[in-house]
Design an enzyme around this catalytic site. Structure first.
Site, PDB file in Angstrom:
ATOM      1  N   GLU A 205       2.465  -0.613   4.050  1.00 21.34           N
ATOM      2  CA  GLU A 205       1.278  -1.473   4.121  1.00 21.34           C
ATOM      3  C   GLU A 205       1.103  -2.050   5.527  1.00 21.34           C
ATOM      4  O   GLU A 205       0.963  -3.254   5.702  1.00 21.34           O
ATOM      5  CB  GLU A 205       1.367  -2.588   3.076  1.00 21.34           C
ATOM      6  CG  GLU A 205       1.420  -2.060   1.655  1.00 21.34           C
ATOM      7  CD  GLU A 205       1.195  -3.141   0.594  1.00 21.34           C
ATOM      8  OE1 GLU A 205       1.769  -4.243   0.737  1.00 21.34           O
ATOM      9  OE2 GLU A 205       0.457  -2.880  -0.364  1.00 21.34           O
ATOM     10  N   GLU A 281       0.959   2.901  -5.054  1.00 21.79           N
ATOM     11  CA  GLU A 281       1.324   1.752  -5.888  1.00 21.79           C
ATOM     12  C   GLU A 281       0.167   1.433  -6.812  1.00 21.79           C
ATOM     13  O   GLU A 281      -0.836   0.851  -6.379  1.00 21.79           O
ATOM     14  CB  GLU A 281       1.640   0.518  -5.029  1.00 21.79           C
ATOM     15  CG  GLU A 281       2.905   0.667  -4.202  1.00 21.79           C
ATOM     16  CD  GLU A 281       3.308  -0.636  -3.502  1.00 21.79           C
ATOM     17  OE1 GLU A 281       2.733  -1.709  -3.824  1.00 21.79           O
ATOM     18  OE2 GLU A 281       4.186  -0.564  -2.621  1.00 21.79           O
TER      19      GLU A 281
END
Ligand SMILES: *[C@@H]1O[C@H](CO)[C@@H](O)[C@H](O)[C@H]1NC(C)=O
Ligand SMILES: *[C@@H]1O[C@H](CO)[C@@H](O)[C@H](O)[C@H]1NC(C)=O
Ligand SMILES: *[C@@H]1O[C@H](CO)[C@@H](O)[C@H](O)[C@H]1NC(C)=O
Ligand SMILES: *[C@@H]1O[C@H](CO)[C@@H](O)[C@H](O)[C@H]1NC(C)=O
Ligand SMILES: *[C@@H]1O[C@H](CO)[C@@H](O)[C@H](O)[C@H]1NC(C)=O
Ligand SMILES: *[C@@H]1O[C@H](CO)[C@@H](O)[C@H](O)[C@H]1NC(C)=O
Length: 651
Positions: A205, A281
């Site tokens: 991320e 995710e």
């Protein structure tokens, strides 16, 4: 079309007569039989609308199970449960902080740290393959994951002005050393080499990092390449955060989100039209932090998004499939600039995932089986669903002994005692072979202190993160029970707070102990912003004594006092649990206790805290043994006379 594929495959199988028969579940190929039939010629690759593994179309149905959050004795059980639901891959992060617990001392199952048995990642990948699963690796170095310091070793904090996740020379040097140890261990486990690993993630991320340095991301990729990591590489971000800003030219992007799949996947596809979609995710539930309510997500809501993702179409990784537990002091923390500036993860990482913390099937798990069946065109042979463990509610067990804080401190090896004129951060202590203290509690002690009348204790700056003050072993600070208190003396929210001590604290030759607990790394822990003042005068000449609660130390403690004796301060309480026959999974019910940690047979099963929401601590059966089991509870505030068990979690 699907049937043709299966028939084609069976024609390749040696026993041709079987291949003629109606296809029954038993005759289906395993994942490996299907994808390696005819030999291994190519790794995971991408076409614009599909992944291919070894030249065959594959939709990746993956679930996250972190090996470091599951007792190694249960790895196979959890992996089989993943495969039994129809998944064809497992995803795991790799935590640098466990694998290099001290600078230059690596642990992949061969170290002497408490977590060492959890750290043979080679073994984990091999078991996954034995259980017919492919493997996706997310090696960071930063992994977030609600794990302490996002998986970075806290000893990095010894460097002044450390900048993580960017081109800080010290950070880069340490990362290079670590990756040059890690990646060679994984290279031979790649699919192309006959192993299980099909893909590797670069960083984590990165879109959320404000001061981005792409040379840093390139360096991670370079370290993979130079160590023989040839498998597919990818980055992951929430596509709507800033498009491709967390990615790298030429590296596949994947998506993270919990809901809004159309928006997120359309965005991903528009950024990357030549690649198939993969949700790295898909948040099946959520994590919990102390002082919050327990998070859940309904099965219906979960299913709607899961189906939407698969129908899009997209491959998927469930984050989490099985969350597990933040054992030891490994829970993570989140920080922000406004109140509450620090929030820390509870010990359970149940995540309201399809498989519960204790490995039980949930309605999400059961409903997922049919969804995968529906969307996976490749029909493979699944194992039977393993039976769930029986949970035991062991009888209430009396506390039979205690060690006062003073007794505990006296049993800390003298090589760990640090004498310092000023208070200082725990990571900077010259202990643990130059790596400092990276977790747990520490006592800042000043003995022989002359305490004036109407004494006022002041901690200049902030406490990182929680302090309990004692004078001659008697606790002077109130138990922490509400978040509001964290703005006051002894906590992290405000600077320069004062504590008015009672008159009984005054007089000569007093011992002042400030017990400090770090609750999860963002920065350094302990007392270090400024001096500690007594009625205006800075206290100097401290002894700093770490309480790390390591197995090797806890297993040798002695001098137990009868229960109920000792001053009302933090203490270690002991109970002996007799287990008749095979140990079973259980939960310690800490509802009536205050705040502290529990050790089972000297293994730290994590923190408990009356702030909730979590009330029970999971004790997997492999931590117990037939016969005598020692339960140690380090309680800061309000010890009880018994320890209770439960056969259900209270989260
Ligand atoms: C593989 O996937 C592509 C893209 O979705 C599709 O066009 C092709 O027909 C698939 N091949 C097989 C054998 O299913
Ligand atoms: C890790 O597991 C592998 C595979 O089972 C084994 O060969 C190796 O000896 C293990 N390493 C340690 C340090 O136990
Ligand atoms: C990233 O780090 C490299 C190496 O120090 C430096 O040359 C480059 O300017 C940095 N890039 C940014 C965007 O800061
Ligand atoms: C899930 O399925 C298993 C096996 O069929 C069953 O024992 C269990 O009760 C189910 N659990 C839930 C929550 O539906
Ligand atoms: C301490 O660190 C040094 C230098 O990194 C190393 O040579 C030595 O083996 C370490 N000692 C222990 C006990 O780990
Ligand atoms: C101070 O107290 C300690 C123990 O509490 C004792 O051993 C020591 O003799 C005392 N010193 C003086 C000067 O009273």
């Amino acid at each position: 079309m699907l049937r043709n594929l299966c028939l084609l495959l069976f024609c390749l199988l040696p026993d041709a007569s079987q291949a003629q028969a109606e296809t029954t579940a038993d005759e289906l190929p395993t994942v490996y039989e299907y994808f390696t039939a005819g030999g291994i010629h190519s790794a995971l690759t991408t076409l614009p609308d599909t992944f291919q593994l070894n030249g065959r179309n594959i939709t990746i149905f993956s679930g996250a199970i972190h090996y470091f959050r599951v007792h190694p004795g249960l790895w196979r059980d959890r992996l089989r449960k993943l495969r039994a639901a129809g998944f064809n891959a497992v995803e795991t992060y790799i935590p640098w902080n466990l694998h290099e617990p001290q600078m230059d001392r690596y642990d992949f199952g061969d170290g002497d740290e408490d977590f060492s048995p959890f750290l043979n990642v080679t073994r984990y990948v091999q078991i996954a393959q034995e259980e017919d699963l492919l493997v996706v690796i997310r090696s960071g170095p930063f992994i977030a994951a609600e794990w302490d310091y996002g998986g970075l070793p806290a000893w990095l904090l010894r460097k002044r002005d450390l900048q993580i996740r960017t081109w800080d020379p010290f950070y880069i040097e340490r990362m290079r050393k670590y990756f040059n140890v890690l990646f060679p261990k994984l290279a031979g486990l790649q699919f192309e080499k006959g192993g299980a690993i099909i893909a590797f993630q670069i960083e984590n991320e990165y879109a959320y990092v404000s001061a981005k340095n792409y040379t840093y991301l390139e360096e991670i990729k370079r370290l993979m390449d130079s160590n023989g990591i040839s498998a597919l590489k990818f980055t992951t971000d929430t596509p709507t955060v800033c498009g491709r800003c967390g990615g790298l030219e030429g590296v596949m992007m994947t998506a993270n989100f919990g809901s809004g799949y159309q928006t997120q996947l359309n965005k991903l596809k528009s950024l990357q039209p030549d690649k198939p979609c993969w949700v790295m995710e898909f948040w099946t539930g959520w994590f919990d932090q102390w002082f919050e309510a327990h998070h859940t997500r309904t099965t219906a809501d979960y299913l709607e998004t899961l189906e939407g993702i698969l129908k899009f179409p997209s491959s998927v990784n469930l984050y989490m499939f099985h969350g597990g537990t933040n054992f030891g002091f490994m829970n993570g923390a989140t920080t922000k600039s406004s109140y509450p500036t620090l929030a820390t993860m509870v010990t359970s990482y149940d995540y309201d995932a399809p498989l519960s913390e204790a490995g039980d099937y949930t309605s999400k798990y059961n409903a997922t089986i049919a969804v995968i069946q529906k969307y996976d065109p490749v029909k493979t042979r699944r194992p039977e669903m393993p039976r769930q463990s029986v949970k035991e509610r062991y009888p209430d067990t009396a506390i039979s002994g205690l060690l006062t804080l003073d007794q505990l401190v006296a049993q800390v090896d003298s090589s760990l005692w640090v004498r310092s004129k000023e208070v200082m951060a725990l990571e900077l202590l010259d202990i643990n072979n130059g790596s400092g203290q990276t977790g747990g509690f520490a006592v800042y002690r000043r003995s022989g202190l002359v305490v004036p009348a109407s004494p006022v204790l002041k901690i200049q700056g902030r406490v990182h993160d929680l302090a309990v003050v004692m004078v001659d072993g008697v606790r002077k600070t109130a138990p922490l029970t509400s978040r509001e208190q964290t703005k006051g003396f002894g906590y992290w929210e405000s600077s320069d707070q004062e504590l008015r001590l009672d008159s009984s604290s005054a007089g000569g030759n007093r011992t002042l102990d400030i017990l400090v607990e770090g609750l999860g790394h963002g920065g350094r822990k302990g007392l270090y912003d400024g001096p500690v003042l007594l009625s205006g005068a800075a206290i100097q000449d401290w002894e700093i004594i770490p309480l790390e609660f390591k197995r090797s130390w806890a297993s040798k403690l002695q001098g137990w006092l009868p229960a109920g004796t000792g001053a009302p301060g933090p203490a270690l309480h002991r109970a002996i649990l007799e287990v008749a026959g095979q140990p079973r999974d259980t939960f310690l019910d800490m509802t009536s206790w205050g705040k502290g940690v529990v050790l089972v047979n000297s293994f730290n099963v994590g923190r408990y805290f009356s702030a909730g929401p979590q009330r029970t601590c999971y004790v997997p059966a492999p931590l117990l043994r037939a016969g005598r089991n020692e339960i140690l509870i380090f309680e800061l505030y309000t010890p009880q006379k018994t320890i209770r068990f439960s056969d259900v979690p209270k989260l």
